[in-house]
Design an enzyme around this catalytic site. Structure first.
Site, PDB file in Angstrom:
ATOM      1  N   ASP A 144      11.751  -2.102   1.747  1.00  0.00           N
ATOM      2  CA  ASP A 144      12.698  -0.981   1.714  1.00  0.00           C
ATOM      3  C   ASP A 144      14.147  -1.454   1.834  1.00  0.00           C
ATOM      4  OD1 ASP A 144      10.553   0.684   1.497  1.00  0.00           O
ATOM      5  OD2 ASP A 144      10.790   1.659   3.439  1.00  0.00           O
ATOM      6  N   TYR A 165      13.834  11.406   5.053  1.00  0.00           N
ATOM      7  CA  TYR A 165      14.322  10.373   4.149  1.00  0.00           C
ATOM      8  C   TYR A 165      15.765  10.656   3.748  1.00  0.00           C
ATOM      9  CZ  TYR A 165       9.497   8.812   3.567  1.00  0.00           C
ATOM     10  OH  TYR A 165       8.239   8.332   3.798  1.00  0.00           O
ATOM     11  N   THR A 168       4.723  -0.698   8.304  1.00  0.00           N
ATOM     12  CA  THR A 168       5.793  -1.185   9.179  1.00  0.00           C
ATOM     13  C   THR A 168       5.302  -1.378  10.606  1.00  0.00           C
ATOM     14  OG1 THR A 168       7.432  -0.030   7.810  1.00  0.00           O
ATOM     15  CG2 THR A 168       8.127  -0.737  10.004  1.00  0.00           C
ATOM     16  N   LYS A 186      -7.681   4.648   9.706  1.00  0.00           N
ATOM     17  CA  LYS A 186      -8.185   4.025  10.933  1.00  0.00           C
ATOM     18  C   LYS A 186      -7.078   3.995  11.981  1.00  0.00           C
ATOM     19  CE  LYS A 186     -11.565   0.969   8.685  1.00  0.00           C
ATOM     20  NZ  LYS A 186     -12.750   1.620   9.277  1.00  0.00           N
ATOM     21  N   ARG A 201       8.226  12.925   7.784  1.00  0.00           N
ATOM     22  CA  ARG A 201       9.269  11.900   7.780  1.00  0.00           C
ATOM     23  C   ARG A 201      10.565  12.445   7.180  1.00  0.00           C
ATOM     24  NH1 ARG A 201       6.920   6.611   7.339  1.00  0.00           N
ATOM     25  NH2 ARG A 201       8.985   5.791   6.836  1.00  0.00           N
ATOM     26  N   GLY A 226       0.776  -1.219   0.000  1.00  0.00           N
ATOM     27  CA  GLY A 226       0.000   0.000   0.000  1.00  0.00           C
ATOM     28  C   GLY A 226       0.811   1.274   0.000  1.00  0.00           C
ATOM     29  N   PHE A 271      16.162  -1.609  -1.666  1.00  0.00           N
ATOM     30  CA  PHE A 271      16.415  -0.481  -2.560  1.00  0.00           C
ATOM     31  C   PHE A 271      17.842  -0.546  -3.100  1.00  0.00           C
ATOM     32  CE2 PHE A 271      12.814   2.080  -0.807  1.00  0.00           C
ATOM     33  CZ  PHE A 271      12.263   2.428  -2.035  1.00  0.00           C
ATOM     34  N   THR A 315       2.649   4.886   0.699  1.00  0.00           N
ATOM     35  CA  THR A 315       3.711   5.350   1.582  1.00  0.00           C
ATOM     36  C   THR A 315       3.119   5.977   2.836  1.00  0.00           C
ATOM     37  OG1 THR A 315       5.606   6.867   1.751  1.00  0.00           O
ATOM     38  CG2 THR A 315       3.814   7.580   0.361  1.00  0.00           C
TER      39      THR A 315
END
Length: 206
Positions: A36, A142, A17, A177, A140, A10, A39, A12
């Site tokens: 991930d 990155y 996780t 949710k 976040r 799904g 990569f 990002t």
């Protein structure tokens, strides 16, 4: 001995996780794998004409290595340190599941790669509205960092593209949710799958 391979795919920042880690603590003989981790190095990821690094495409990942890792787990899970934690749930639904091993695979591009689609026993797809996804993404950090316009120019369009291209439908889950609701839904669904396996084993041995 039975194996369950569960997909948590799904959008990002959809909570994949966190959900995978919670499931690992609740389910028997459960391990997790994160897409991930596959990569390619930044130097091997293509850049488009706008200067955007194209991370949200299959070519940015070592997908063959990912499939190989899952196959290796399926062959040797009993010696790979899978059952490092005792499940917190000791209810009757988990009894007689000692011979079942579960791998929860989480990632943003799980259902658009045919060799992976051959492995799933159950799969789920977390979704978010555009504004909520963008808001979460902005919080976040990155490496490399998102460049200005990256979410609208690459991340979100690629999410929509691959969502539309999924070869088979997964169970869509609303990522807005609460974590408790997400966990309850997926956990109870997996428990039903475990019950089916157990009933199948009983019929075979009867």
């Amino acid at each position: 001995m039975k194996i369950l391979v569960i997909g948590l795919g799904g959008v990002t920042n959809g909570g994949k996780t966190t959900l995978a880690e919670k499931l690992k603590k609740l389910l028997p003989n459960c391990d997790t794998l994160c897409q991930d981790d596959f990569f390619k190095p930044e130097s091997e990821v293509e850049t488009d004409e706008r200067g955007f690094k194209l991370y949200d495409v299959l070519d940015a990942l070592y997908m063959d290595e990912m499939v190989k890792t899952i196959h290796n787990w399926m062959k040797s899970h009993t010696s790979s340190g899978v059952a490092t934690e005792e499940p917190m749930d000791t209810c009757n639904s988990l009894k007689m599941t000692e011979d079942v091993y579960i791998l929860v695979v989480e990632g943003f591009l799980l259902y658009n790669y045919e060799p992976l689609n051959e492995l799933w026993n159950r799969r789920y797809f977390l979704t978010l509205p555009y504004e909520e996804c963008k808001r979460r993404r902005s919080t976040r950090v990155y490496q490399p960092a998102d460049t200005p316009g990256y979410f609208d120019g690459h991340v979100w369009p690629m999410y929509l593209k691959y969502k539309n291209e999924m070869e088979e439908s997964a169970s869509n889950i609303d990522g807005t949710k609460s974590q408790e609701e997400l966990l309850s839904y997926v956990y109870n669904d997996i428990i039903q799958e475990l019950k089916k396996l157990r009933e199948g084993n009983q019929q075979v041995t009867a």
